[in-house]
Write an enzyme that holds these catalytic residues in place. Structure first.
Site, PDB file in Angstrom:
ATOM      1  N   ASP A  48      39.191  37.768  56.085  1.00  0.00           N
ATOM      2  CA  ASP A  48      38.438  37.559  54.851  1.00  0.00           C
ATOM      3  C   ASP A  48      38.984  36.374  54.061  1.00  0.00           C
ATOM      4  OD1 ASP A  48      37.026  39.815  55.482  1.00  0.00           O
ATOM      5  OD2 ASP A  48      37.582  40.960  53.704  1.00  0.00           O
ATOM      6  N   HIS A  99      30.901  36.732  52.788  1.00  0.00           N
ATOM      7  CA  HIS A  99      31.856  37.374  51.880  1.00  0.00           C
ATOM      8  C   HIS A  99      31.632  36.868  50.449  1.00  0.00           C
ATOM      9  CE1 HIS A  99      35.356  39.871  51.356  1.00  0.00           C
ATOM     10  NE2 HIS A  99      36.136  38.899  50.955  1.00  0.00           N
ATOM     11  N   HIS A 103      34.421  34.358  45.419  1.00  0.00           N
ATOM     12  CA  HIS A 103      35.103  35.636  45.657  1.00  0.00           C
ATOM     13  C   HIS A 103      35.063  36.474  44.374  1.00  0.00           C
ATOM     14  CE1 HIS A 103      38.076  38.582  46.950  1.00  0.00           C
ATOM     15  NE2 HIS A 103      37.914  38.109  48.177  1.00  0.00           N
ATOM     16  N   HIS A 192      43.810  38.350  56.176  1.00  0.00           N
ATOM     17  CA  HIS A 192      43.307  37.319  55.262  1.00  0.00           C
ATOM     18  C   HIS A 192      43.896  35.965  55.625  1.00  0.00           C
ATOM     19  CE1 HIS A 192      42.812  41.153  53.184  1.00  0.00           C
ATOM     20  NE2 HIS A 192      41.844  40.575  52.485  1.00  0.00           N
TER      21      HIS A 192
END
Length: 234
Positions: A48, A99, A103, A192
């Protein structure tokens, strides 16, 4: 006046619970609307928050070294900033999913904003890869009252293992120990490749990469199979 303030505060909290917290709990507990791997003999490694110009190319080099195909849930604004990294992901056979464009948690996005984020990120990925986007994972795994309705054209993917690798305090030994225990077929691992999001440490991907290489080397010797989400039977 003070009573009115209290009433307004209680009303705001109640609306937030109904719009954000309760849908997230319901979806996460019941699995409603979440796509899961079915009877897989392999492990799916997912990443991610990228792409990151420093760490994502290093990660792609590492995956290529071990012949591993992974899945990346990318941030749309970073896709626009680093399109060559996304093109490389696609060319090397990795799965690329949404995603959000920035963010930001679905908890503080209106339905209009959420749809806009999904559309913008899908378009950014398509411009780099010329491929249809199939998968979506919301930041922090947060949903709101409209999430599933607005994302119904995608397969919503969560995870079976999450490691806290966005913090340097996790260290090499703690993260590695957790990774080495994550070998169950059908697992979806979440790591990540960017340490620039809220609550993350910028150097965290450096430690993640060191641990991941040991994990991949150990499992290569054991014959563990890894697959990208495009290969999964859902």
């Amino acid at each position: 006046m003070s009573n009115l303030i209290i009433i307004c505060f209680i009303l705001l909290i109640s609306l937030f619970l109904i719009y954000a917290i309760l849908p997230t709990i319901l979806i996460r507990v019941t699995g409603w609307g979440i796509t899961k791997m079915i009877h897989s003999s392999a492990i799916a490694i997912t990443f991610d928050d990228g792409p990151n110009p420093k760490y994502t190319p290093q990660l792609l080099d590492l995956l290529k070294k071990y012949g591993i195909k992974a899945s990346f849930f990318v941030v749309g604004s970073k896709v626009k900033a680093y399109p060559d990294i996304i093109k490389r992901m696609s060319e090397e056979g990795h799965t690329i999913g949404i995603h959000h464009y920035n963010h930001i948690s679905s908890w503080i996005l209106s339905p209009f904003q959420l749809k806009k984020y999904l559309d913008m990120t899908e378009q950014a990925i398509f411009e780099c890869t010329n491929q249809k986007v199939t998968f979506y994972r919301p930041p922090w795994g947060h949903f709101n009252l409209f999430s599933l309705m607005l994302s119904k054209r995608y397969k919503v993917i969560m995870w079976s293992h999450i490691f806290g690798d966005w913090k340097v305090s996790k260290g090499i030994n703690g993260l590695l120990d957790q990774l080495l225990q994550s070998t169950e077929p059908g697992s979806v691992l979440l790591l990540h490749d960017c340490g620039e999001t809220a609550g993350a440490d910028r150097l965290a991907p450096h430690y993640m990469l060191k641990c991941l290489e040991i994990y991949l080397r150990e499992n290569a010797n054991k014959g563990t199979k890894f697959i990208t989400l495009k290969e999964v039977n859902f």
